[in-house]
Design an enzyme around this catalytic site. Structure first.
Site, PDB file in Angstrom:
ATOM      1  N   LYS A 253       2.585   6.023 -29.058  1.00 62.41           N
ATOM      2  CA  LYS A 253       3.243   6.871 -28.061  1.00 62.41           C
ATOM      3  C   LYS A 253       3.065   6.158 -26.727  1.00 62.41           C
ATOM      4  CE  LYS A 253       3.316   9.691 -25.176  1.00 62.41           C
ATOM      5  NZ  LYS A 253       4.010   9.439 -23.893  1.00 62.41           N
TER       6      LYS A 253
ATOM      7  N   SER B 200      -6.043   9.269 -18.627  1.00 59.69           N
ATOM      8  CA  SER B 200      -6.910   9.946 -17.666  1.00 59.69           C
ATOM      9  C   SER B 200      -8.008  10.755 -18.370  1.00 59.69           C
ATOM     10  CB  SER B 200      -6.068  10.862 -16.785  1.00 59.69           C
ATOM     11  OG  SER B 200      -5.356  11.767 -17.599  1.00 59.69           O
TER      12      SER B 200
ATOM     13  N   ILE C 248      -7.111  14.445 -19.707  1.00 61.82           N
ATOM     14  CA  ILE C 248      -6.338  14.459 -20.960  1.00 61.82           C
ATOM     15  C   ILE C 248      -7.204  13.944 -22.111  1.00 61.82           C
ATOM     16  CG2 ILE C 248      -4.291  13.532 -22.135  1.00 61.82           C
ATOM     17  CD1 ILE C 248      -2.813  13.936 -19.474  1.00 61.82           C
TER      18      ILE C 248
ATOM     19  N   GLU D 270     -10.467   5.591 -23.891  1.00 60.68           N
ATOM     20  CA  GLU D 270     -10.641   4.674 -22.746  1.00 60.68           C
ATOM     21  C   GLU D 270     -10.096   5.423 -21.541  1.00 60.68           C
ATOM     22  OE1 GLU D 270     -11.937   1.632 -22.913  1.00 60.68           O
ATOM     23  OE2 GLU D 270     -11.361   0.676 -24.803  1.00 60.68           O
TER      24      GLU D 270
ATOM     25  N   CYS E 218      -7.927   0.916 -14.502  1.00 59.69           N
ATOM     26  CA  CYS E 218      -9.046   1.815 -14.780  1.00 59.69           C
ATOM     27  C   CYS E 218     -10.356   1.182 -14.325  1.00 59.69           C
ATOM     28  CB  CYS E 218      -9.079   2.140 -16.259  1.00 59.69           C
ATOM     29  SG  CYS E 218      -8.779   0.699 -17.251  1.00 59.69           S
TER      30      CYS E 218
ATOM     31  N   GLU F 214     -11.216   9.248  -8.933  1.00 57.93           N
ATOM     32  CA  GLU F 214     -10.386   8.066  -9.166  1.00 57.93           C
ATOM     33  C   GLU F 214      -9.053   8.232  -8.446  1.00 57.93           C
ATOM     34  OE1 GLU F 214      -8.639   7.513 -13.127  1.00 57.93           O
ATOM     35  OE2 GLU F 214      -9.285   5.437 -13.010  1.00 57.93           O
TER      36      GLU F 214
END
Ligand code: NAP
Ligand code: MG
Length: 485
Positions: free
Chosen positions: A169, A223, A226, A244, A278, A379
């Site tokens: 996805k 994120s 999620i 991750e 990230c 972040e």
């Protein structure tokens, strides 16, 4: 989208448009998956895994096909780079490095899988125990928009090397290069159904895959909120999960550092990929004795960074992925000002000549911050660095660890003993010592704390796509009769 080896439309016929963030202009019309499409993809993956031949191919044959994928990608390098630049707005120099790494990932896992094997354990005489590494099954792989092709490679390469089947996805904003990669997989000889790709809204398609009882594993990059949601939902079917997630990586410059190297590395550490990384080193800690010297050079170089045509090799900083993301970044900067911080450089949207319709933000340096400010804790995922001063090693380690995240970190020092000591105490999955880069194929990439768990890009990733099956046999001459009846 590609399901069961075929390029297909959504069953609903729906499509959506992807835009070039550098210009705001449309790039492509993409099929928009529905639940029915996701279901078709899961069925195809399931069928290929349960009844297909991929997982039963000799490992050398799978390795050869992974190498062929890499070879086709190499031969289409410029096309992949250009597509990545158009779809993501990133600079061509960043895209080139990432496409090259995606290629090397397939080469790495082609080699690694050949050496990935089970073992034999010591058991009482007459018994024999061996451990098989078996592919985990059907994997849903959810990809973010910041490294569209490279993240797809990080996920697809180890999974198919291990013999799994996947449903990918991609991020809705950047599906194009992952779709081309899926085509390349088929061209290289991956059988139909092993790699499927369904672009569509994460809240619908991602969610469906995560909840699906026929999906054995979810690998997610994105994120932290999620990621938490995915872990909760995956728990209902006890799926294997790799996450991750976000980061707020500290970058510590000690007084004995090579200042020029530290300035160059810190600049790259935050502004590479327009700060949309990230592992972006977004919290800069400077020893008080070198603060002024460092900042003079750092500010000067930040001002020299070139924003502009992403296809121009001299461009350093590309566009922001979307108008929405640009507004998020800007609201963080405004919150810093409201909380009393100083915006030393940047802090505003930029109009780039010839690219007025795009989303551009000035590389931004914020000083006079305190540890609890939003810009220090959260972040931002944009070209914004916050700078703090420190005196003692102990104090800076505490400050560096004062975060929910633990992905990257960097330290700059010429003192080897200090580097070793600090590296041990930093709570992060990655420590860069006098080094501007966070990873190469083969080095583990992943987080501590709320940056997630599981390591990608390394040999151990193969363990996350395999199960250990223990086969315990008895070869003794006398029959065993434990009940004695
Ligand atoms: P995101 O909003 O979490 O989205 C990531 C992916 O998840 C996208 O494909 C998204 O689909 C999908 N998604 C959205 N909602 C979902 C749901 N409810 N269930 C399942 N999937 C869902 O993250 P992003 O904004 O794209 O990417 C930025 C974040 O990724 C940052 O926090 C960054 O730190 C993190 N990141 C981490 C790493 C790492 O290796 N640790 C690497 C890169 C990025 P849509 O696109 O359709 O929304
Ligand atoms: Mg998003």
């Amino acid at each position: 989208m590609i399901i069961n080896g075929e390029r297909v439309d959504s069953v609903s016929g729906e499509t959506y448009i992807t835009y070039n963030p550098a210009t705001g202009e449309p790039v492509a019309e993409v099929a928009k998956a529905t639940i029915e499409d996701a279901e078709r993809a899961v069925q195809a993956a399931r069928q290929s895994f349960d009844y297909g031949k991929w997982r039963h191919f000799p490992v050398n044959k799978r390795a050869r096909i992974l190498n062929k994928i890499a070879a086709i990608m190499r031969s289409r390098f410029n096309e992949l780079v250009e597509l990545e630049v158009l779809d993501s707005g990133k600079s061509i120099s960043a895209a080139q490095g990432q496409v090259m790494q995606a290629i090397e990932d397939f080469e790495f896992y082609a080699s690694a899988i050949v050496g990935h094997r089970g073992n034999i354990n010591n058991v009482p005489s007459g018994f024999f125990n061996y451990v098989l590494k078996e592919p985990v099954g059907v994997c849903a792989q959810i990809i973010p928009w910041n490294y569209p092709l490279m993240m797809a490679a990080w996920k697809i390469a180890p999974a198919i090397a291990a013999g799994c089947s996947v449903v990918v996805k991609p991020a809705s904003l950047t599906p194009l290069t992952a779709i081309v990669l899926t085509e390349i997989c088929h061209e290289a000889g991956v059988p139909a159904g092993v790699v499927n790709i369904v672009p569509g809204p994460g809240s619908l398609i991602g969610d469906y895959l995560v909840e699906h009882p026929k999906v054995d594993k979810v690998a997610f990059t994105g994120s932290t909120p999620i990621g938490k949601d995915i872990m909760a939902k995956a728990s209902k079917t006890l799926k294997r999960v790799t996450l991750e997630l976000g980061g707020k990586s500290p970058n510590i410059v000690f007084e004995d550092a090579d200042i020029d190297a530290a300035v160059a590395g810190s600049l790259f550490g935050i502004f590479y990929n327009t700060g949309q990384s990230c592992e972006a080193r977004s919290r800069l800690y400077l020893h008080e004795n070198i603060y002024d010297d460092f900042m003079e050079k750092f500010v000067e170089k930040t001002k020299q960074l070139k924003l502009g045509n992403p296809m121009d090799p001299s461009t350093h900083v590309g566009a922001i992925i979307s108008r929405n993301q640009l507004e998020v970044i800007d609201s963080y900067v405004k919150s810093a000002i409201e909380e009393g911080a100083t915006v030393l450089v940047g802090g505003h949207e930029v109009k780039v000549q010839g690219f007025e319709g795009g989303y551009w933000y000035a590389p931004t340096i914020i000083t006079n911050v305190t540890p609890k400010m939003k810009v220090v804790q959260e972040e931002i995922f944009g070209p914004v660095v916050v700078v703090q001063k420190f005196k003692e090693e102990k104090e800076v380690i505490e400050a560096a660890n004062d975060t929910i995240y633990g992905l990257g970190s960097a330290i700059w020092t010429k003192d080897h003993a200090r580097a070793t000591r600090v590296a041990t105490q930093i709570q992060a999955g990655i420590v860069m010592v006098n080094c501007p880069f966070s990873a190469f194929p083969g080095t583990p990439f992943g987080g501590y704390k709320q940056s997630g768990f599981g390591r990608e890009l390394c040999i151990e990733t193969l363990d996350l796509y395999t199960e250990d099956k223990s086969v315990l046999a008895y070869y003794g001459t006398r029959p065993i009769n434990p009940f004695g009846v």
